[in-house]
Scaffold this motif. Structure first.
Motif, PDB file in Angstrom:
ATOM      1  N   GLN A  57       0.822  -1.202   0.000  1.00 23.95           N
ATOM      2  CA  GLN A  57       0.000   0.000   0.000  1.00 23.95           C
ATOM      3  C   GLN A  57       0.862   1.260   0.000  1.00 23.95           C
ATOM      4  O   GLN A  57       0.601   2.206  -0.769  1.00 23.95           O
ATOM      5  CB  GLN A  57      -0.923  -0.021   1.220  1.00 23.95           C
ATOM      6  N   ASN A  58       1.891   1.270   0.812  1.00 26.96           N
ATOM      7  CA  ASN A  58       2.783   2.437   0.829  1.00 26.96           C
ATOM      8  C   ASN A  58       3.526   2.589  -0.494  1.00 26.96           C
ATOM      9  O   ASN A  58       3.741   3.714  -0.976  1.00 26.96           O
ATOM     10  CB  ASN A  58       3.780   2.291   1.985  1.00 26.96           C
ATOM     11  N   ALA A  59       3.918   1.440  -1.087  1.00 25.69           N
ATOM     12  CA  ALA A  59       4.623   1.504  -2.374  1.00 25.69           C
ATOM     13  C   ALA A  59       3.721   2.046  -3.472  1.00 25.69           C
ATOM     14  O   ALA A  59       4.165   2.835  -4.330  1.00 25.69           O
ATOM     15  CB  ALA A  59       5.143   0.115  -2.737  1.00 25.69           C
ATOM     16  N   SER A  60       2.453   1.620  -3.483  1.00 24.05           N
ATOM     17  CA  SER A  60       1.532   2.126  -4.508  1.00 24.05           C
ATOM     18  C   SER A  60       1.305   3.627  -4.369  1.00 24.05           C
ATOM     19  O   SER A  60       1.212   4.355  -5.370  1.00 24.05           O
ATOM     20  CB  SER A  60       0.201   1.378  -4.412  1.00 24.05           C
ATOM     21  N   ARG A  61       1.230   4.106  -3.152  1.00 25.18           N
ATOM     22  CA  ARG A  61       1.083   5.545  -2.953  1.00 25.18           C
ATOM     23  C   ARG A  61       2.313   6.287  -3.459  1.00 25.18           C
ATOM     24  O   ARG A  61       2.194   7.345  -4.109  1.00 25.18           O
ATOM     25  CB  ARG A  61       0.869   5.841  -1.474  1.00 25.18           C
ATOM     26  N   ALA A  62       3.499   5.727  -3.194  1.00 24.68           N
ATOM     27  CA  ALA A  62       4.716   6.377  -3.682  1.00 24.68           C
ATOM     28  C   ALA A  62       4.773   6.369  -5.201  1.00 24.68           C
ATOM     29  O   ALA A  62       5.196   7.362  -5.833  1.00 24.68           O
ATOM     30  CB  ALA A  62       5.938   5.652  -3.097  1.00 24.68           C
ATOM     31  N   LEU A  63       4.344   5.257  -5.846  1.00 27.53           N
ATOM     32  CA  LEU A  63       4.333   5.200  -7.305  1.00 27.53           C
ATOM     33  C   LEU A  63       3.341   6.205  -7.895  1.00 27.53           C
ATOM     34  O   LEU A  63       3.590   6.808  -8.957  1.00 27.53           O
ATOM     35  CB  LEU A  63       3.989   3.782  -7.766  1.00 27.53           C
ATOM     36  N   MET A  80       2.682  11.205 -10.980  1.00 25.60           N
ATOM     37  CA  MET A  80       2.205  12.579 -11.116  1.00 25.60           C
ATOM     38  C   MET A  80       3.352  13.528 -11.400  1.00 25.60           C
ATOM     39  O   MET A  80       3.232  14.470 -12.200  1.00 25.60           O
ATOM     40  CB  MET A  80       1.468  12.987  -9.843  1.00 25.60           C
ATOM     41  N   VAL A  81       4.501  13.290 -10.766  1.00 27.71           N
ATOM     42  CA  VAL A  81       5.665  14.143 -11.007  1.00 27.71           C
ATOM     43  C   VAL A  81       6.175  13.961 -12.429  1.00 27.71           C
ATOM     44  O   VAL A  81       6.526  14.930 -13.131  1.00 27.71           O
ATOM     45  CB  VAL A  81       6.770  13.828  -9.975  1.00 27.71           C
ATOM     46  N   ILE A  82       6.226  12.700 -12.902  1.00 28.74           N
ATOM     47  CA  ILE A  82       6.713  12.436 -14.259  1.00 28.74           C
ATOM     48  C   ILE A  82       5.770  13.013 -15.306  1.00 28.74           C
ATOM     49  O   ILE A  82       6.194  13.500 -16.376  1.00 28.74           O
ATOM     50  CB  ILE A  82       6.896  10.919 -14.458  1.00 28.74           C
TER      51      ILE A  82
END
Length: 267
Positions: free
Chosen positions: A214-220, A225-227
């Motif tokens: 879950q934390n990894a998906s939020r980071a991705l 969004m940045v990319i």
């Protein structure tokens, strides 16, 4: 040297193995000296002597340490050891509060605090203390569930010590310490507890893995969004991935393909 009285004449027997007997008219001091030798008793530093005269307790408390005197033929005495004594309580089959059968053994340390009471108030203080320790162990642990027996040994030991000390105080016994040595569980119960612990560990591992995803998906999501805001960032990420692959697998041949060529197929 033995003295006896025959027709107001003091007879002194010099040698038991010899037939020679020396009959002499002794004086009072010589006879008194012989009786004094019979009256002298010695107890060690860690002992006390409780004296009875014609069946009644002699006042003044227990005698010792060192030399004390008794009257022959009328006085009897008992030695009492004041040192700390330890004994093992045999394993007791106990049914816990949650209906689980366990075998528990302990060790008890005690000493005689009042020699006179320990002789006059009870027949055998040592044996009685051992029997009472077994009963107290069963009574105390019978009010606890299995989890408390396994995790709260210190409080159980303190509770046993206070109960034993209160019960043995009229006997002149001081219980200094009680320790739970071992708790033996049935084999089937051990296997069930092991399976339960393993299942709990697996459940925690799955929860931790899910939280990590879950934390990894939020980071991705944040990275995408940045990319999306900067198209050149995707190209840099592409080159970084190629560099990583070429470093790990040197035998792999990589042909870079510009991403702009794919836009034509996307349209």
């Amino acid at each position: 040297m033995v003295y006896r009285v025959e027709d107001s004449t003091y007879v002194r027997v010099m040698d038991k193995d010899s037939n020679k007997v020396d009959n002499t008219q002794g004086d009072d001091s010589e006879v008194e000296q012989g009786f004094c030798v019979l009256c002298v008793k010695i107890v060690q530093e860690y002992e006390r002597a409780v004296i009875f005269r014609l069946g009644r307790l002699v006042g003044g408390g227990a005698k010792g340490p060192g030399i004390f005197f008794i009257v022959p033929c009328t006085d009897t005495y008992m030695k009492v050891d004041l040192r700390t004594i330890s004994f093992d309580v045999p394993p007791q089959e106990i049914l816990s509060k949650d209906s689980v059968t366990v075998a528990v053994d302990a060790v008890v340390y005690y000493r005689i605090s009042n020699p006179t009471i320990s002789v006059t108030n009870i027949e055998d203080a040592n044996r009685s203390t051992k029997l009472l320790a077994q009963t107290t162990l069963r009574n105390v642990l019978g009010t606890k569930n299995l989890a408390e027996i396994l995790a709260d040994r210190e409080n159980i030991s303190n509770s046993m010590q206070s109960s034993l000390d209160e019960a043995t105080d009229p006997w002149g016994v001081k219980v200094e310490r009680v320790e739970i040595k071992d708790v033996r569980l049935p084999v089937q119960l051990q296997r069930a507890m092991a399976a339960e612990a393993e299942a709990a560990r697996e459940a925690r591992a799955k929860v931790i893995a899910a939280e990590g995803e879950q934390n990894a998906s939020r980071a991705l999501k944040e990275a995408s969004m940045v990319i999306a805001e900067s198209p050149i960032a995707l190209q840099l990420r592409y080159l970084q991935t190629l560099s990583t692959i070429s470093a790990e697998k040197n035998s792999t041949i990589i042909f870079p393909l510009p991403i702009e060529m794919l836009k034509t197929f996307q349209k």
